[in-house]
Scaffold this active site. Structure first.
Site, PDB file in Angstrom:
ATOM      1  N   ARG A  18       0.811  -1.223   0.000  1.00 49.47           N
ATOM      2  CA  ARG A  18       0.000   0.000   0.000  1.00 49.47           C
ATOM      3  C   ARG A  18       0.842   1.269   0.000  1.00 49.47           C
ATOM      4  NH1 ARG A  18      -3.477  -2.351   4.959  1.00 49.47           N
ATOM      5  NH2 ARG A  18      -1.569  -3.586   5.138  1.00 49.47           N
ATOM      6  N   GLY A 107       6.869  -4.024  12.846  1.00 45.71           N
ATOM      7  CA  GLY A 107       7.850  -3.058  12.359  1.00 45.71           C
ATOM      8  C   GLY A 107       7.213  -1.792  11.820  1.00 45.71           C
ATOM      9  N   ASN A 234       0.647   1.994   6.932  1.00 45.33           N
ATOM     10  CA  ASN A 234       0.389   1.151   5.768  1.00 45.33           C
ATOM     11  C   ASN A 234       0.425   1.943   4.471  1.00 45.33           C
ATOM     12  OD1 ASN A 234      -0.057  -1.294   7.250  1.00 45.33           O
ATOM     13  ND2 ASN A 234      -2.001  -0.430   7.895  1.00 45.33           N
ATOM     14  N   ARG A 340      29.213  23.861   3.597  1.00 43.21           N
ATOM     15  CA  ARG A 340      29.149  22.464   3.130  1.00 43.21           C
ATOM     16  C   ARG A 340      30.022  21.574   4.000  1.00 43.21           C
ATOM     17  NH1 ARG A 340      30.955  23.121  -2.722  1.00 43.21           N
ATOM     18  NH2 ARG A 340      30.940  20.838  -2.644  1.00 43.21           N
ATOM     19  N   ASN A 384      41.139  38.567   7.661  1.00 39.16           N
ATOM     20  CA  ASN A 384      39.951  39.129   7.033  1.00 39.16           C
ATOM     21  C   ASN A 384      39.966  38.825   5.545  1.00 39.16           C
ATOM     22  OD1 ASN A 384      38.071  40.997   5.807  1.00 39.16           O
ATOM     23  ND2 ASN A 384      38.007  41.995   7.809  1.00 39.16           N
ATOM     24  N   SER A 412      39.550  42.671  -1.596  1.00 37.25           N
ATOM     25  CA  SER A 412      38.393  42.176  -2.331  1.00 37.25           C
ATOM     26  C   SER A 412      38.802  41.570  -3.667  1.00 37.25           C
ATOM     27  CB  SER A 412      37.423  43.326  -2.595  1.00 37.25           C
ATOM     28  OG  SER A 412      36.939  43.792  -1.356  1.00 37.25           O
TER      29      SER A 412
HETATM   30  C1  UD1 Z   1      -2.186  -6.377  11.092  1.00 37.07           C
HETATM   31  C2  UD1 Z   1      -3.205  -7.260  11.823  1.00 37.07           C
HETATM   32  C3  UD1 Z   1      -4.432  -6.406  12.133  1.00 37.07           C
HETATM   33  C4  UD1 Z   1      -4.028  -5.191  12.961  1.00 37.07           C
HETATM   34  C5  UD1 Z   1      -2.908  -4.411  12.296  1.00 37.07           C
HETATM   35  C6  UD1 Z   1      -2.361  -3.386  13.279  1.00 37.07           C
HETATM   36  C7  UD1 Z   1      -2.875  -9.514  10.959  1.00 37.07           C
HETATM   37  C8  UD1 Z   1      -3.418 -10.576  10.080  1.00 37.07           C
HETATM   38  N1  UD1 Z   1      -3.566  -8.362  10.989  1.00 37.07           N
HETATM   39  O1  UD1 Z   1      -2.782  -5.988   9.878  1.00 37.07           O
HETATM   40  O2  UD1 Z   1      -5.374  -7.173  12.851  1.00 37.07           O
HETATM   41  O3  UD1 Z   1      -5.154  -4.362  13.157  1.00 37.07           O
HETATM   42  O4  UD1 Z   1      -1.819  -5.277  11.918  1.00 37.07           O
HETATM   43  O5  UD1 Z   1      -1.380  -2.554  12.707  1.00 37.07           O
HETATM   44  O6  UD1 Z   1      -1.887  -9.737  11.619  1.00 37.07           O
HETATM   45  N2  UD1 Z   1       4.607  -9.073   8.079  1.00 37.07           N
HETATM   46  C9  UD1 Z   1       5.553 -10.076   8.031  1.00 37.07           C
HETATM   47  N3  UD1 Z   1       5.311 -11.160   7.240  1.00 37.07           N
HETATM   48  C10 UD1 Z   1       4.176 -11.299   6.516  1.00 37.07           C
HETATM   49  C11 UD1 Z   1       3.206 -10.273   6.573  1.00 37.07           C
HETATM   50  C12 UD1 Z   1       3.448  -9.161   7.372  1.00 37.07           C
HETATM   51  O7  UD1 Z   1       6.592  -9.996   8.673  1.00 37.07           O
HETATM   52  O8  UD1 Z   1       4.047 -12.317   5.845  1.00 37.07           O
HETATM   53  C13 UD1 Z   1       4.882  -7.883   8.921  1.00 37.07           C
HETATM   54  C14 UD1 Z   1       4.807  -6.593   8.142  1.00 37.07           C
HETATM   55  O9  UD1 Z   1       6.099  -6.250   7.655  1.00 37.07           O
HETATM   56  C15 UD1 Z   1       4.326  -5.597   9.199  1.00 37.07           C
HETATM   57  C16 UD1 Z   1       3.509  -6.452  10.156  1.00 37.07           C
HETATM   58  O10 UD1 Z   1       3.882  -7.800   9.900  1.00 37.07           O
HETATM   59  O11 UD1 Z   1       5.409  -5.020   9.900  1.00 37.07           O
HETATM   60  C17 UD1 Z   1       2.002  -6.273   9.923  1.00 37.07           C
HETATM   61  O12 UD1 Z   1       1.687  -6.640   8.591  1.00 37.07           O
HETATM   62  P1  UD1 Z   1       0.623  -5.833   7.723  1.00 37.07           P
HETATM   63  O13 UD1 Z   1       0.508  -6.487   6.406  1.00 37.07           O
HETATM   64  O14 UD1 Z   1       0.918  -4.397   7.764  1.00 37.07           O
HETATM   65  O15 UD1 Z   1      -0.712  -6.154   8.555  1.00 37.07           O
HETATM   66  P2  UD1 Z   1      -1.993  -5.251   8.670  1.00 37.07           P
HETATM   67  O16 UD1 Z   1      -2.827  -5.422   7.457  1.00 37.07           O
HETATM   68  O17 UD1 Z   1      -1.636  -3.893   9.068  1.00 37.07           O
HETATM   69 CA    CA Z   2       0.259  -2.766   9.211  1.00 38.43          CA
END
Ligand code: UD1
Ligand code: CA
Length: 475
Positions: A18, A107, A234, A340, A384, A412
């Site tokens: 997104r 993250g 997101n 700089r 100067n 100058s």
């Molecule tokens: C997720 C939650 C949602 C919550 C929201 C809060 C799930 C299914 N949904 O949705 O209920 O309201 O967070 O912010 O968990 N990630 C991985 N591996 C993957 C997919 C995602 O490490 O396969 C990590 C992403 O990098 C991210 C975090 O998990 O840091 C959340 O993933 P994201 O896809 O943003 O979940 P949301 O749709 O926000």
């Molecule tokens: Ca998220």
């Protein structure tokens, strides 16, 4: 009583579709620091003993090296391909070690405060031990967040993702923040139970809540008091919102620390910037990176300062651009000066308007007040430098050094053709092109001889006017 050993998992393997970006989402910066950096800092503040685990996947060629440098102690586990948050936690399990509890952070949720996480530990330790505690928030516009479904008595039943929710469920305004504390033993048997039977065909971490409820384990949804803390990034809009909140926090920290910010809403501060008491920041100033502003210094309107140290009581007048430089105590810079990389101004140095410096060291009290380029140069105390002076530091192939001693007067419009040096106390006449070293206390000039014709100016005007009159008559 010792607290149970805790593994902290940060989920950072998702694609961030997104965001519409080539850069992995968790490396996008808010207030000058990648989102993942904010989450790591929160994890650090917990001070727990167990492992810090970061799940990387999409974009790990960039996320991996960044992590190795920023958080060398963190364990990186690879999730490839990213098949959902539940799958990510499954992958992380190899690094749980002897931990008896697992804290899961996202993250992309960078505003969370360490203190809020202690609410989760407190909820786990309630009357009966819980399998899961997770943070929730009430949002007027719950958007794409997972919804917390509770029964009539208020007990959590499950979390349903927006994409899987019925219309009624979508109206629920209590959302899942994506921050969970799990009992390790519960995860051990529940993680293999996750399936991909949902709208996105992914393993949902959120399904663990429903599983715990089915198993009649205690589950606690803990509402946070300030919903802004759990904002997830997101989209670019989310990023802009989080960035603004973090910068506002940085401005408040500067104000609380005794600095004056004029129209603070117009000032841009990275979280890393340090402002000492009695410093004044004028409107529309931007200070980023490892910048420090000393006590009583003043930063003029519209100045842009990155990775630089501004000494105590120094004055940076409006519209200066300063990068990787040091400005000494009581020095005066600008307006409209550009310092700089590698500029070092000693105490009480003056660098005025339309002066550009690069790798330039000006010692105590030296002055270059107007229209000058000083590159690859060392200038001694009290020297100067006159208007329009230029160090010719580049010969088309290499850069060369100019050395100017202490107490020198550079007239100058002087060009100093490097490599060249000027001794202490020398005087360089206006308009000189200095190609040879000038010894201490010498006078150096280089000028085309001047010719003066008495009355010549008046004669010239007369001639030109006559020509113009003749033309007008013709027409
Ligand atoms: C997720 C939650 C949602 C919550 C929201 C809060 C799930 C299914 N949904 O949705 O209920 O309201 O967070 O912010 O968990 N990630 C991985 N591996 C993957 C997919 C995602 O490490 O396969 C990590 C992403 O990098 C991210 C975090 O998990 O840091 C959340 O993933 P994201 O896809 O943003 O979940 P949301 O749709 O926000
Ligand atoms: Ca998220």
């Amino acid at each position: 009583m010792t607290s149970p050993e805790l593994a902290v998992v940060i989920l950072a393997a998702g694609k961030g579709v997104r965001m519409k970006t080539a850069l992995p989402k968790v490396l996008h910066a808010a207030a000058g620091k990648p989102l993942l950096g904010h989450v790591l800092a929160t994890a650090e503040r917990l001070g727990s003993a167990g492992p810090r685990i970061v799940v990387v996947g999409a974009g790990r060629e960039t996320v991996g090296p960044w992590l190795a440098a920023a958080a060398p102690a963190a364990v990186q586990v690879v999730q490839d391909p990213p098949r959902g948050t539940g799958d990510a936690l499954r992958v992380a399990a190899v690094a749980f070690g002897t931990a008896s509890r697992v804290l899961v952070l996202s993250g992309d949720v960078p505003l969370l405060k360490a203190g809020t996480l202690s609410l989760l530990a407190a909820a786990m330790d309630g009357t009966a031990p819980a399998a899961v505690a997770f943070l929730t928030a009430r949002l007027p516009d719950p958007g794409s967040y997972g919804r917390v479904v509770r029964d009539e008595s208020g007990s959590v039943l499950r979390i349903v993702e927006a994409k899987d929710a019925t219309e009624g469920e979508r109206r629920v305004d209590e959302i899942n923040a994506g921050v969970y504390l799990f009992e390790r033993d519960f995860l051990r048997h529940a993680l293999p139970l996750l399936t991909t039977e949902n709208a996105q065909g992914e393993y949902y971490l959120t399904d663990l809540v429903g599983i715990a409820v089915t198993e009649r384990r205690r589950v606690v949804g803990v509402p946070v008091s300030d919903a802004r803390e759990i904002l997830g990034v997101n989209s670019r809009r989310d990023l802009a919102e989080v960035d603004a909140i973090l910068r506002r926090r940085a401005a408040d920290a500067a104000l609380d620390g005794g600095a004056t910010l004029l129209r603070p809403e117009t000032i841009t501060l990275d979280e890393t910037v340090v402002i000492e008491p009695d410093a004044v920041l004028e409107p529309f100033s931007t200070l980023t990176g490892a910048t420090r502003v000393g006590a009583g210094a003043r930063i003029g309107q519209g100045s842009v300062i990155s990775d630089s140290v501004i000494g105590a009581r120094a004055q940076v007048r409006p519209y200066c651009v300063i990068d990787r430089s040091v400005v000494g105590e009581g020095a005066v810079v600008g307006p409209f000066a550009r310092l700089r990389e590698g500029t070092e101004l000693g105490p009480d140095v003056h660098v005025g308007n339309f002066v550009e410096t690069k790798k330039a060291r000006l010692e105590r009290g030296a002055k270059a007040n107007h229209l000058t380029y000083l590159g690859d140069v060392v200038i001694g105390e009290r020297t100067n430098v006159g208007a329009g002076t230029i160090t010719c530091n580049y010969d088309g192939f290499d850069k060369h050094l100019t050395r100017i001693g202490a107490g020198v007067f550079v007239g100058s419009d002087v060009q100093l053709v490097a490599p060249v040096s000027v001794g202490d106390g020398a005087v360089i006449g206006a308009g000189a092109t200095v190609t040879k070293d000038v010894p201490a206390d010498a006078l150096a000039t280089s000028r085309v001889p001047q010719t003066t014709i008495p009355g010549g100016g008046a004669a010239y005007r007369k001639r030109r006017q006559a020509a113009r009159d003749a033309k007008t008559k013709e027409a």
